[in-house]
Scaffold this active site. Structure first.
Site, PDB file in Angstrom:
ATOM      1  N   LYS A 152       0.837  -1.198   0.000  1.00 62.07           N
ATOM      2  CA  LYS A 152       0.000   0.000   0.000  1.00 62.07           C
ATOM      3  C   LYS A 152       0.871   1.246   0.000  1.00 62.07           C
ATOM      4  CE  LYS A 152      -4.060  -1.766   2.441  1.00 62.07           C
ATOM      5  NZ  LYS A 152      -5.026  -1.598   1.348  1.00 62.07           N
ATOM      6  N   ARG A 212     -10.533 -11.339   1.749  1.00 67.53           N
ATOM      7  CA  ARG A 212     -11.432 -12.358   1.181  1.00 67.53           C
ATOM      8  C   ARG A 212     -10.805 -13.741   1.240  1.00 67.53           C
ATOM      9  NH1 ARG A 212     -11.753  -9.084  -4.297  1.00 67.53           N
ATOM     10  NH2 ARG A 212     -11.582  -7.446  -2.706  1.00 67.53           N
TER      11      ARG A 212
HETATM   12  N1  BES Z   1      -8.138  -3.678   4.156  1.00 70.07           N
HETATM   13  C1  BES Z   1      -8.319  -3.283   2.821  1.00 70.07           C
HETATM   14  C2  BES Z   1      -9.616  -2.507   2.594  1.00 70.07           C
HETATM   15  C3  BES Z   1      -9.737  -1.171   3.272  1.00 70.07           C
HETATM   16  C4  BES Z   1      -9.444  -0.003   2.584  1.00 70.07           C
HETATM   17  C5  BES Z   1     -10.207  -1.059   4.560  1.00 70.07           C
HETATM   18  C6  BES Z   1      -9.601   1.227   3.202  1.00 70.07           C
HETATM   19  C7  BES Z   1     -10.354   0.160   5.183  1.00 70.07           C
HETATM   20  C8  BES Z   1     -10.060   1.313   4.493  1.00 70.07           C
HETATM   21  C9  BES Z   1      -8.347  -4.511   1.915  1.00 70.07           C
HETATM   22  O1  BES Z   1      -7.572  -5.579   2.336  1.00 70.07           O
HETATM   23  C10 BES Z   1      -7.794  -4.091   0.607  1.00 70.07           C
HETATM   24  O2  BES Z   1      -6.636  -3.762   0.542  1.00 70.07           O
HETATM   25  N2  BES Z   1      -8.621  -4.126  -0.441  1.00 70.07           N
HETATM   26  C11 BES Z   1      -8.196  -3.754  -1.743  1.00 70.07           C
HETATM   27  C12 BES Z   1      -8.813  -4.732  -2.709  1.00 70.07           C
HETATM   28  C13 BES Z   1      -8.300  -4.601  -4.115  1.00 70.07           C
HETATM   29  C14 BES Z   1      -6.842  -4.994  -4.184  1.00 70.07           C
HETATM   30  C15 BES Z   1      -9.126  -5.490  -5.014  1.00 70.07           C
HETATM   31  C16 BES Z   1      -8.687  -2.333  -2.004  1.00 70.07           C
HETATM   32  O3  BES Z   1      -9.776  -1.982  -1.571  1.00 70.07           O
HETATM   33  O4  BES Z   1      -7.955  -1.584  -2.611  1.00 70.07           O
HETATM   34 MG    MG Z   2      -5.572  -5.431   1.632  1.00 68.12          MG
END
Ligand code: BES
Ligand code: MG
Ligand code: ZN
Length: 489
Positions: A268, A342
């Site tokens: 990230k 997921r």
């Molecule tokens: N934990 C994150 C989602 C999230 C984002 C929670 C902002 C709280 C605030 C999750 O694991 C994630 O990184 N999701 C990705 C999915 C994508 C790679 C398909 C996302 O939302 O960018």
């Molecule tokens: Mg994630």
């Protein structure tokens, strides 16, 4: 905070603080609304400036009489449990700033609501607003202090029972906030296991934990893959609560417990990574919902599976392009290591359904940034294979103010997670429908069991205070799930 019911006989000493709630209509004829014994307010002050607007809080200090906290709650026709919670929350924020320790709360008459519901809503708003996470401040915050006690003056014979119950639920919401606000170093997978074991000391609750060895034995390939980069071993907590031993009906809960989500190899960026200690908010909500159910002795049976892992980037991390086999035998291509939630939910859902055969199953997860784009921080996403389950969760959301809104799981989305080399991929190649795709993926792991997925990415963590909900961890889910469980009694 202690919530204590009192009969509405007003004999106050001058050193007390009395809370009065006023709506906009009552404000217009305020003299008529001032309760007997408090006429001094009207005779010494010009109350024509009191408007009763939502958000209005006035602290009126008197020398030889009790002090008054006057709280507006808006137009009577707009008054709901939520507007009362907000108003009560504002009242507490004002009392905290003035370091008032005890409040004597006189309840308003609300035409459209039962007296008991007014009492509960105001108690909730007060309890939930009376919170701060000061653990890591060297100096004690000197600009505010917790309120100790709210005496609630109510004629209802149920008052103390309702207040006791409200205190249990809200206290668990605050404990949930603490666990989510806690640093990743301290709320790591093993630390969360410890919290679960502590909860299992309650009557009717048992806890067992699957560690790495058990996961290998059970072929939980996805949970093992996500946890590979962390030096913390994965933990899949199984908390069971048996509140109705005579009945077979069981509710399954699953909570995402990513104690830190770095994104893994798909790291990230700055700006997105800083708050990722909150990625276990689903786990925390489920833990404290079970604790609440046990403390309230709800007549339901629950099996909660809480997969806890840390998603890290090291030389042993899982990679984009890898393929792993889930507990249910399906193979999953890793399109993105940041879509880790997921994966652990998939193994936990399939395992719980296979092993414990719950009648319904609900997972709670900070799953997608797309959910925050869609709903902001005020509403959670709901994806479900069951209209009945969706309706019950929706009603629980409306009742508690922990709201949610359903998104579709149309079959046409299925093709978006097709993989060249595995049964499915954990992401869609398109930048579309992110939250729905999360649900489409999870649907592969729930067979025919009525299932709902609640995406709390926005609601679990606030970028700013909103009334009785503080900045950062909100505790979202504890009150929602508790109300849902009551509907299953
Ligand atoms: N934990 C994150 C989602 C999230 C984002 C929670 C902002 C709280 C605030 C999750 O694991 C994630 O990184 N999701 C990705 C999915 C994508 C790679 C398909 C996302 O939302 O960018
Ligand atoms: Mg994630
Ligand atoms: Zn995550």
């Amino acid at each position: 905070m202690k919530l204590i019911a009192k009969k509405p006989e007003f004999k106050f000493t001058p050193d007390t603080t009395i809370v009065l709630f006023i709506d906009e209509e009552q404000a217009r004829t305020i003299s008529a609304v001032i309760p007997g014994g408090l006429e001094f307010i009207d005779t010494t002050l010009d109350l024509s400036f009191v408007r009763g607007k939502a958000g209005e809080v006035m602290f009126l200090p008197f020398k030889d009489n009790p002090n008054i906290l006057m709280c507006g709650f808006g137009k009577p026709k707009d008054t709901t449990a939520e507007t009362l919670r907000k108003s009560a929350g504002n009242c507490i924020l004002s009392a905290r700033k003035r370091k008032i320790k005890k409040l004597h709360v006189l309840l308003p008459v609300v035409e459209s609501m039962k007296e008991e519901d007014v009492l509960t809503a105001i108690a909730e708003g007060m309890y939930l607003a009376n919170y701060s996470f000061g653990k890591y401040k060297a100096k004690k915050n000197n600009s505010e202090a917790d309120v100790d006690t709210a005496y609630m003056y109510s004629g209802s014979s149920l008052a103390q029972q309702l207040l006791t119950e409200t205190a249990v639920i809200c206290e668990n919401s605050l404990l949930c906030r603490n666990l989510v606000n806690e640093t990743s170093d301290n709320s790591n997978p093993m630390a969360i296991s410890k919290v679960a074991k502590h909860i299992a000391k309650q009557k009717g609750v048992t806890c067992s934990i699957l560690g790495r060895r058990e996961m290998e034995k059970h072929s939980m390939g996805l949970m093992l893959a996500v946890s590979r980069g962390s030096h913390y071993p994965p933990q899949c907590i199984i908390l069971k609560y048996t509140g109705n031993p005579g009945k077979k009906h069981t509710i399954g809960l699953v909570g995402k417990g990513v104690t830190f989500d770095s994104g893994g190899i798909n790291l990230k960026p700055s700006g997105n990574i800083e708050t990722m200690r909150s990625d276990m908010a689903g786990a925390a909500a489920c833990l404290y919902a079970v604790k609440t159910a046990a403390e309230l002795k709800l007549k339901v049976n629950i099996v909660a599976a809480i997969p806890c892992v840390e998603n890290m980037i090291t030389n042993s991390s899982y990679r984009p392009g890898d393929v792993f086999r889930a507990y249910n035998g399906k193979t999953v291509e890793i399109g993105n290591t940041d879509a880790e939630g997921r994966l652990i939910l998939a193994d936990a859902l399939a395992y719980t359904i296979d092993r414990y055969k719950p009648d319904v199953i609900v997972d709670v997860a900070t799953l997608t940034g797309a959910c925050v784009v869609c709903f902001g921080e005020l509403v959670a996403g709901l994806l479900s294979t069951s209209d009945e389950l969706s309706e019950n969760l929706f009603l629980a959301g409306e009742k508690t103010g922990e709201r949610l809104w359903r998104l579709p799981l149309y079959r046409e989305y299925d093709e978006d997670i097709k993989s060249d080399i595995a049964d499915i991929c954990n992401i869609s190649p398109k930048k579309q429908a992110g939250s729905i795709i999360g649900g489409i993926f999870l649907k592969h792991f729930v067979k025919k069991t009525p299932w709902a997925h609640i995406d709390i990415a926005g609601t679990a963590w606030f970028s700013k205070r909103r009334g009785y909900l503080p900045k950062n961890a909100t505790g979202y889910g504890v009150r929602l799930l508790t109300d849902f469980l009551k509907r299953c009694e």
